[in-house]
Design an enzyme around this catalytic site. Structure first.
Site, PDB file in Angstrom:
ATOM      1  N   LYS A   4       5.163   4.281   1.598  1.00  0.00           N
ATOM      2  CA  LYS A   4       4.159   4.783   1.645  1.00  0.00           C
ATOM      3  C   LYS A   4       2.558   3.191   2.140  1.00  0.00           C
ATOM      4  O   LYS A   4       3.976   2.419   1.833  1.00  0.00           O
ATOM      5  CB  LYS A   4       4.175   4.149  -0.216  1.00  0.00           C
ATOM      6  CG  LYS A   4       2.257   4.586  -0.633  1.00  0.00           C
ATOM      7  CD  LYS A   4       2.283   3.977  -2.537  1.00  0.00           C
ATOM      8  CE  LYS A   4       1.279   4.491  -2.619  1.00  0.00           C
ATOM      9  NZ  LYS A   4       0.897   3.716  -3.990  1.00  0.00           N
ATOM     10  N   TYR A  18      -2.423  15.243  -1.465  1.00  0.00           N
ATOM     11  CA  TYR A  18      -3.100  15.428  -2.381  1.00  0.00           C
ATOM     12  C   TYR A  18      -3.299  16.901  -1.839  1.00  0.00           C
ATOM     13  O   TYR A  18      -4.205  17.880  -2.301  1.00  0.00           O
ATOM     14  CB  TYR A  18      -4.396  14.875  -2.187  1.00  0.00           C
ATOM     15  CG  TYR A  18      -4.208  13.263  -2.839  1.00  0.00           C
ATOM     16  CD1 TYR A  18      -4.508  13.256  -4.055  1.00  0.00           C
ATOM     17  CD2 TYR A  18      -4.024  12.509  -2.076  1.00  0.00           C
ATOM     18  CE1 TYR A  18      -4.462  11.935  -4.772  1.00  0.00           C
ATOM     19  CE2 TYR A  18      -3.964  11.054  -2.644  1.00  0.00           C
ATOM     20  CZ  TYR A  18      -4.077  10.859  -3.606  1.00  0.00           C
ATOM     21  OH  TYR A  18      -3.246   9.677  -4.376  1.00  0.00           O
ATOM     22  N   LYS A  33       6.434  -0.067  -0.428  1.00  0.00           N
ATOM     23  CA  LYS A  33       5.325   0.070  -0.031  1.00  0.00           C
ATOM     24  C   LYS A  33       4.371  -0.951   0.717  1.00  0.00           C
ATOM     25  O   LYS A  33       4.651  -2.064   0.420  1.00  0.00           O
ATOM     26  CB  LYS A  33       4.564   0.020  -1.813  1.00  0.00           C
ATOM     27  CG  LYS A  33       2.840   0.294  -2.208  1.00  0.00           C
ATOM     28  CD  LYS A  33       3.252   0.193  -3.341  1.00  0.00           C
ATOM     29  CE  LYS A  33       1.452   0.198  -3.714  1.00  0.00           C
ATOM     30  NZ  LYS A  33       1.044   0.729  -4.824  1.00  0.00           N
ATOM     31  N   ARG A  77      -8.053   3.625  -5.336  1.00  0.00           N
ATOM     32  CA  ARG A  77      -8.901   3.104  -5.669  1.00  0.00           C
ATOM     33  C   ARG A  77     -10.627   3.230  -6.393  1.00  0.00           C
ATOM     34  O   ARG A  77     -10.641   2.582  -7.489  1.00  0.00           O
ATOM     35  CB  ARG A  77      -8.913   0.977  -5.079  1.00  0.00           C
ATOM     36  CG  ARG A  77      -7.362   0.891  -4.787  1.00  0.00           C
ATOM     37  CD  ARG A  77      -7.693  -0.454  -3.905  1.00  0.00           C
ATOM     38  NE  ARG A  77      -5.981  -0.710  -4.262  1.00  0.00           N
ATOM     39  CZ  ARG A  77      -5.849  -1.999  -2.495  1.00  0.00           C
ATOM     40  NH1 ARG A  77      -6.478  -2.451  -1.932  1.00  0.00           N
ATOM     41  NH2 ARG A  77      -4.379  -1.858  -1.930  1.00  0.00           N
ATOM     42  N   LYS A  93      -2.798  -7.296  -1.552  1.00  0.00           N
ATOM     43  CA  LYS A  93      -2.415  -7.688  -2.765  1.00  0.00           C
ATOM     44  C   LYS A  93      -1.176  -7.725  -1.554  1.00  0.00           C
ATOM     45  O   LYS A  93       0.313  -7.676  -2.197  1.00  0.00           O
ATOM     46  CB  LYS A  93      -2.061  -5.570  -3.262  1.00  0.00           C
ATOM     47  CG  LYS A  93      -2.732  -5.466  -3.669  1.00  0.00           C
ATOM     48  CD  LYS A  93      -2.736  -3.939  -4.474  1.00  0.00           C
ATOM     49  CE  LYS A  93      -3.797  -3.704  -6.031  1.00  0.00           C
ATOM     50  NZ  LYS A  93      -3.212  -2.473  -6.829  1.00  0.00           N
TER      51      LYS A  93
HETATM   52  C1  PBG Z   1      -1.561   0.973  -7.505  1.00  0.00           C
HETATM   53  C2  PBG Z   1      -1.595   2.358  -6.941  1.00  0.00           C
HETATM   54  C3  PBG Z   1      -1.917   2.738  -5.704  1.00  0.00           C
HETATM   55  C4  PBG Z   1      -1.401   3.674  -4.974  1.00  0.00           C
HETATM   56  C5  PBG Z   1      -0.658   4.465  -6.049  1.00  0.00           C
HETATM   57  N1  PBG Z   1      -0.453   3.398  -6.569  1.00  0.00           N
HETATM   58  C6  PBG Z   1      -2.733   1.952  -4.340  1.00  0.00           C
HETATM   59  C7  PBG Z   1      -2.758   0.075  -4.620  1.00  0.00           C
HETATM   60  O1  PBG Z   1      -1.083  -0.194  -4.676  1.00  0.00           O
HETATM   61  O2  PBG Z   1      -3.309   0.132  -4.629  1.00  0.00           O
HETATM   62  C8  PBG Z   1      -2.377   4.561  -4.103  1.00  0.00           C
HETATM   63  C9  PBG Z   1      -2.182   6.242  -3.491  1.00  0.00           C
HETATM   64  C10 PBG Z   1      -3.347   6.492  -3.314  1.00  0.00           C
HETATM   65  O3  PBG Z   1      -3.915   5.788  -1.831  1.00  0.00           O
HETATM   66  O4  PBG Z   1      -2.936   8.136  -2.480  1.00  0.00           O
HETATM   67  N2  PBG Z   1      -0.214   0.904  -8.752  1.00  0.00           N
END
Ligand code: PBG
Length: 334
Positions: A256, A321, A202, A212, A225
């Site tokens: 991801k 989505y 990720k 968010r 992050k």
């Molecule tokens: C956070 C989380 C995120 C997403 C899924 N779980 C955002 C992040 O890491 O800040 C993103 C999913 C998306 O953008 O569709 N645990």
């Protein structure tokens, strides 16, 4: 040995592209409804859907509406949904205790869905960002995102979700050692059949912005992050992370975001041959939807092409989505 390509005109690639029938026969990869996981946002309330401005067409749903979406998913042949909670600011605390509350939004939604459509696979998210005031995936002390203390909290969260009936747990937090801790805890508590789909590779990405907003973490998030999610410049690290998570007990792994990281999907699939998924994240959705809504691209074609690309890159499935829309489009095709 790879056959060499005959010189022109012996080889004419256009022979197999001349008609739809010939193209169908020669097509290497296909997208099917069975490849889709549909992410849904859950909020409090009754019989209500609330639009998310940066994700046109994707609402936050009250639990009864999430159940309705789950029924729709099952009817469309979508095998799994994934739940993300929009947590009220009033229950966000320093210790994130709402994350393992058996009565939190996610756990109530899981039970409601399982009561109505038990055959649908339900995936849940494991991370602390919806439950604290700073929007980070772990505990923050003096600006540091704590690893081991966070893992202990994630274990509690996972057990509550497994207890509620989740089929697949999705740790999206990127703490080190969490897969092993989760697997041991699940085995210890008798949840032998609960699968872990690790968000193994990720990246710290700008493409998560609309998500968010959706979970109400944007305003809260301080900084970035980068101390726990991957740097977008890294590739070998993704392979090492996937190897580590598999060794610790992940059943499935995820890359991801999706489209900017198709090279990583390919490497993961080729290196390990394990069930590999990509998350077509909120920013990818917003780009396609936004351009389509303005008439700048053909939305349906762009959506299908973007998803087929994941299959070609080696993915077994995609969190998207677009899932219900794609499922409807794919109906009648095979
Ligand atoms: C956070 C989380 C995120 C997403 C899924 N779980 C955002 C992040 O890491 O800040 C993103 C999913 C998306 O953008 O569709 N645990």
């Amino acid at each position: 040995m790879r056959p060499t390509v005959a010189p022109f005109p012996t080889a004419r690639f256009r022979r197999l592209r001349r008609t739809a029938a010939m193209r169908d026969l020669a097509q290497e990869h296909r997208l099917s409804v069975a490849d889709l996981i549909w992410p849904l946002f859950v909020r409090d309330g009754d019989d209500m859907e609330e639009p998310i401005p940066s994700m046109p067409g994707v609402p936050r749903r009250s639990i009864d509406r999430v159940v309705r979406a789950a029924v729709e998913a099952a009817e469309l042949g979508i095998p799994a949904i994934c739940l993300f909670p929009y947590t009220d600011a009033a229950v966000k605390t320093q210790d994130c205790a709402e994350a393992w509350n058996p009565e939190n939004l996610t756990n109530r939604a899981v039970r409601a869905i399982k009561a109505e459509v038990p055959e649908l696979a339900v995936m849940t998210d494991i991370a602390l960002d919806p439950y604290n005031l700073h929007g980070h995936d772990g505990f923050v002390v003096d600006g540091e995102i704590l690893n081991d203390e966070t893992v202990e909290a994630l274990v509690r969260m996972a057990l509550a979700q497994a207890e509620a009936g989740a089929d697949i747990l999705g740790p999206s937090d990127m703490m080190d050692g969490r897969i092993g801790a989760l697997r041991a805890a699940l085995e210890g508590a008798g949840h032998r059949h609960v699968a872990i789909l690790s968000y193994a590779a990720k990246y710290a990405s700008a493409f998560y912005g609309p998500f968010r907003d959706a979970v109400g973490a944007s305003g809260a998030l301080k900084g970035d992050k980068l101390t726990y999610q991957m740097h977008p410049g890294n590739s070998d690290e993704a392979i090492r992370l996937v190897e580590r998570d598999l060794a610790e007990g992940a059943d499935m792994v995820m890359v991801k975001p999706g489209m900017p990281y198709l090279d990583i999907c390919r490497r993961v699939k080729e290196s390990f041959g394990v069930p590999t998924y990509a998350y077509q994240v909120s920013g990818e959705y917003a780009m396609i939807r936004g351009a389509a809504d303005r008439g700048w691209i053909d939305g349906e074609k762009a959506m299908l092409e973007s998803l087929l690309a994941f299959r070609r890159a080696g993915c077994d499935g995609v969190l998207t989505y677009f899932a219900p829309e794609v499922a409807r489009l794919l109906r009648g095709r095979c």
